[in-house]
Design a protein around this motif. Structure first.
Motif, PDB file in Angstrom:
ATOM      1  N   SER A  64       1.087  -1.300  -0.233  1.00  0.00           N
ATOM      2  CA  SER A  64      -0.393   0.133  -0.052  1.00  0.00           C
ATOM      3  C   SER A  64       0.737   1.160  -0.105  1.00  0.00           C
ATOM      4  O   SER A  64       0.833   2.809  -0.644  1.00  0.00           O
ATOM      5  CB  SER A  64      -0.801   0.000   0.977  1.00  0.00           C
ATOM      6  OG  SER A  64      -0.085   0.265   2.323  1.00  0.00           O
ATOM      7  N   SER A  65       1.702   1.056   1.086  1.00  0.00           N
ATOM      8  CA  SER A  65       2.987   2.688   0.890  1.00  0.00           C
ATOM      9  C   SER A  65       4.338   1.864  -0.282  1.00  0.00           C
ATOM     10  O   SER A  65       5.613   2.612   0.162  1.00  0.00           O
ATOM     11  CB  SER A  65       3.207   2.484   1.723  1.00  0.00           C
ATOM     12  OG  SER A  65       1.667   3.858   3.258  1.00  0.00           O
ATOM     13  N   ALA A  66       4.240   1.567  -0.878  1.00  0.00           N
ATOM     14  CA  ALA A  66       5.508   0.648  -1.262  1.00  0.00           C
ATOM     15  C   ALA A  66       5.899   0.039  -2.733  1.00  0.00           C
ATOM     16  O   ALA A  66       4.298  -0.180  -3.276  1.00  0.00           O
ATOM     17  CB  ALA A  66       6.246  -0.103  -0.284  1.00  0.00           C
ATOM     18  N   LEU A 103      -0.161   9.043  -8.503  1.00  0.00           N
ATOM     19  CA  LEU A 103      -0.688   9.846  -7.312  1.00  0.00           C
ATOM     20  C   LEU A 103      -1.417  11.284  -7.507  1.00  0.00           C
ATOM     21  O   LEU A 103      -1.719  12.039  -6.505  1.00  0.00           O
ATOM     22  CB  LEU A 103       0.837   9.998  -6.904  1.00  0.00           C
ATOM     23  CG  LEU A 103       1.112   7.985  -6.564  1.00  0.00           C
ATOM     24  CD1 LEU A 103       2.161   8.114  -5.556  1.00  0.00           C
ATOM     25  CD2 LEU A 103       0.103   7.607  -5.543  1.00  0.00           C
ATOM     26  N   ASN A 104      -1.292  11.555  -8.715  1.00  0.00           N
ATOM     27  CA  ASN A 104      -1.529  13.229  -9.105  1.00  0.00           C
ATOM     28  C   ASN A 104      -0.764  14.483  -7.724  1.00  0.00           C
ATOM     29  O   ASN A 104      -1.404  15.148  -6.846  1.00  0.00           O
ATOM     30  CB  ASN A 104      -3.293  13.997  -7.969  1.00  0.00           C
ATOM     31  CG  ASN A 104      -3.806  13.244  -9.512  1.00  0.00           C
ATOM     32  OD1 ASN A 104      -4.673  12.391  -9.542  1.00  0.00           O
ATOM     33  ND2 ASN A 104      -4.373  14.151 -10.756  1.00  0.00           N
ATOM     34  N   VAL A 222       0.128  -9.016   5.974  1.00  0.00           N
ATOM     35  CA  VAL A 222      -0.100  -7.978   5.870  1.00  0.00           C
ATOM     36  C   VAL A 222       0.316  -7.145   7.597  1.00  0.00           C
ATOM     37  O   VAL A 222       0.902  -5.795   7.366  1.00  0.00           O
ATOM     38  CB  VAL A 222      -1.122  -6.697   4.898  1.00  0.00           C
ATOM     39  CG1 VAL A 222      -2.053  -5.371   5.370  1.00  0.00           C
ATOM     40  CG2 VAL A 222      -1.256  -7.373   3.729  1.00  0.00           C
ATOM     41  N   GLU A 223      -0.691  -7.176   8.540  1.00  0.00           N
ATOM     42  CA  GLU A 223      -0.833  -6.513   9.592  1.00  0.00           C
ATOM     43  C   GLU A 223       0.998  -7.278  10.575  1.00  0.00           C
ATOM     44  O   GLU A 223       0.972  -6.342  10.949  1.00  0.00           O
ATOM     45  CB  GLU A 223      -1.892  -7.565   9.899  1.00  0.00           C
ATOM     46  CG  GLU A 223      -1.893  -6.868  11.676  1.00  0.00           C
ATOM     47  CD  GLU A 223      -3.630  -7.972  12.913  1.00  0.00           C
ATOM     48  OE1 GLU A 223      -2.635  -7.991  13.979  1.00  0.00           O
ATOM     49  OE2 GLU A 223      -3.631  -8.690  11.717  1.00  0.00           O
ATOM     50  N   ILE A 506       7.502  11.313  -0.704  1.00  0.00           N
ATOM     51  CA  ILE A 506       7.735   9.429  -0.997  1.00  0.00           C
ATOM     52  C   ILE A 506       9.731  10.266  -1.678  1.00  0.00           C
ATOM     53  O   ILE A 506      10.501  10.989  -1.946  1.00  0.00           O
ATOM     54  CB  ILE A 506       7.332  10.191  -2.919  1.00  0.00           C
ATOM     55  CG1 ILE A 506       6.652  10.619  -2.688  1.00  0.00           C
ATOM     56  CG2 ILE A 506       8.197   8.740  -3.839  1.00  0.00           C
ATOM     57  CD1 ILE A 506       6.094  11.111  -4.651  1.00  0.00           C
ATOM     58  N   VAL A 507       9.702   8.704  -1.067  1.00  0.00           N
ATOM     59  CA  VAL A 507      11.464   8.584  -1.049  1.00  0.00           C
ATOM     60  C   VAL A 507      12.094   7.518  -2.262  1.00  0.00           C
ATOM     61  O   VAL A 507      10.866   6.195  -2.620  1.00  0.00           O
ATOM     62  CB  VAL A 507      11.928   8.143  -0.124  1.00  0.00           C
ATOM     63  CG1 VAL A 507      13.650   7.656   0.400  1.00  0.00           C
ATOM     64  CG2 VAL A 507      12.054   9.169   1.495  1.00  0.00           C
TER      65      VAL A 507
END
Length: 508
Positions: A64-66, A103-104, A222-223, A506-507
């Motif tokens: 979700s964030s990678a 991601l706009n 995921v958890e 963002i990295v």
């Protein structure tokens, strides 16, 4: 494009187009003008085109964030670059543009000033992103005049030289152990599990190979993937125990099942006795099998002792906070290299020593290399650390004071004195950089922006300011029995989890 045009171009072997009368063509990223001109020049194809577009998803969102760009083979190319940018750099920036378009985000671009590669990527990306914005007048981004819910994002570009140590370390979070110790292919893993059968099968036991997909569709994965392996096993056992201890589990108890310590066999029995819980028990049991397999390999490879040495090398301090002498560490590393049967483990340990201590002292070189027993390929791999800015041999000998009192160990990462686990006290440099970026204190001298960034509170965004943060109480103190285990330190503090809002960071 070449193959597509060949399918639509008549030839001796192909009298008619290979497909029907309608063609819908979509590209993951920007279509270069020369390729568009070639498509236009193919008359049989052009008259059948019903739709052509660029959908800007030339990246893989694994979590979700990678994300990653599916360019594993580019690593060696990037670090063999000469004075001019490589084709891989332009490809990377094209893909990053599609990420930001999706991601706009029209991000402020920061980079590691000490890295020629990061500097080059920052400039190329900045130009390509500006070109995309200029060509797409209807595209919007966070932080523009019509979308002020949050400011413009910040994109920080780094390369592996910023943190060479972390990939070599043994990490004991669930996801790291699975990928380090087990065979995972395209998120799929195979494991041996006891068959469930039916409730009528009392004592019959058998095992079978099962496959599992460890991805975003697995809620348990995921958890738990970011948790320490000891916590994962404890949580899984607790949830299975809760089911077994429920009112519908009396039949299992009557068969002698223990509610305190569940074996894998008892889990299989629980699934037989509780058909209404079969789906959730199957998922929990799956992860219990995988986590236990990780622990079996952990114990077989004696990674507990090895990880303690790795942590001391990486942080420059031992478990008790004492800074050992380099000569002590050399002795410990040499002994570990001599006793280790695994060639990759020896290579990793020697690499950790070189990176963390900024090279081997001349006097120690021969004994460590002899103990490591590197094959030619491993020796070349070690030599390549120099391309990452890590010298194999220390440039300067120790000072007179060091020669009298003994040179002290160095370290490449921060020592987390509050870490609950002694084998996880090393804080990667990348995490430190990201935390400083998030808090708005990352040095603008070391990590400048391509163009000046707006000051805090300006209408164009708050990229320089820290993201709003709300502390959310995380998990409570761990069970006392866990603290007394082989993993835990003598004291531990409750952890907190931060919930973030504001402009994206963002990295890459």
């Amino acid at each position: 494009v070449d193959k597509m045009l060949a399918d639509w171009t008549p030839s001796e072997d192909l009298k008619e187009p290979l497909y029907g009368n309608g063609a819908f063509i979509y590209f993951l990223g920007a279509l270069p003008d020369p390729l568009l001109a070639r498509i236009k020049s193919c008359k049989p194809l052009l008259k059948r085109v019903k739709g052509l577009g660029e959908i800007n998803i030339d990246f893989l969102a694994k979590e979700s964030s990678a994300f990653h760009l599916d360019m594993d083979s580019s690593f060696s190319v990037l670090f063999k670059r000469g004075g001019r940018p490589s084709r891989a750099e332009f490809a990377i920036c094209d893909k990053l543009v599609t990420l930001c378009a999706t991601l706009n985000e029209y991000p402020h671009v920061r980079y590691d000033a000490a890295s020629p590669l990061s500097t080059s990527l920052a400039k190329i990306f900045h130009n390509k992103m500006n070109e995309f914005v200029g060509k797409n007048q209807n595209w919007w981004h966070h932080g523009d005049a019509s979308h002020t819910d949050r400011g413009r994002a910040t994109l920080l570009l780094l390369d592996r030289t910023a943190d060479c140590l972390s990939p070599l370390m043994h990490e004991f979070t669930y996801q790291a152990m699975v990928n380090d110790l087990l065979k995972v292919t395209d998120d799929k893993i195979s494991y041996e599990a006891e068959t469930v059968g039916t409730a009528a099968e009392e004592d019959g036991k058998a095992t079978m190979t099962k496959d599992a997909l460890l991805n975003e569709n697995d809620e348990v994965w995921v958890e738990l993937r970011g948790d320490h392996i000891a916590d994962v096993i404890q949580k899984l056992s607790g949830r299975i125990r809760d089911i077994v201890n429920s009112n519908t589990a009396q039949v299992l108890k009557s068969k002698g099942g223990s509610a305190k310590a569940l074996s894998l066999s008892q889990m299989a029995n629980a699934m037989k006795a509780l058909p209404e819980y079969r789906e959730v028990m199957s998922k929990l049991s799956q992860h219990m099998h995988i986590s236990h397999e990780c622990m079996d390999l952990f114990n077989k490879a004696s990674l507990l002792d090895l990880s303690e040495l790795e942590q001391t090398l990486a942080t420059g301090k031992d478990e008790n906070g004492r800074t050992p002498k380099v000569s002590e560490l050399v002795n410990l590393v040499e002994e570990e290299l001599k006793t280790s049967e695994d060639a990759l483990t020896r290579l990793r340990l020697l690499g950790i020593f070189i990176v963390s201590q900024k090279g081997i002292r001349n006097r120690d070189k021969d004994r460590l290399l002899t103990a490591a027993r590197l094959n030619p390929k491993a020796a070349r791999t070690l030599q390549n650390l120099q391309k990452m800015g890590c010298p194999l041999i220390q440039k300067t000998e120790s000072s007179r004071l060091n020669s009298i009192f003994g040179q002290r160990a160095g370290g490449s990462g921060r020592h987390d004195v509050e870490s609950e686990y002694s084998t996880s006290r090393y804080v990667p440099l990348l995490k430190i950089i990201m935390q400083e970026m998030n808090d708005g204190v990352l040095s603008m001298d070391q990590y400048p922006s391509v163009v000046p960034m707006p000051m805090e509170g300006s209408s164009s965004g708050t990229a320089m300011s820290a993201r709003n943060r709300q502390s959310v109480t995380g998990s409570a103190r761990r069970d006392n029995s866990m603290r007394a285990s082989k993993w835990a330190r003598e004291s531990a503090k409750p952890t907190k989890r931060n919930a973030f809002s504001g402009s994206r960071q963002i990295v890459f």
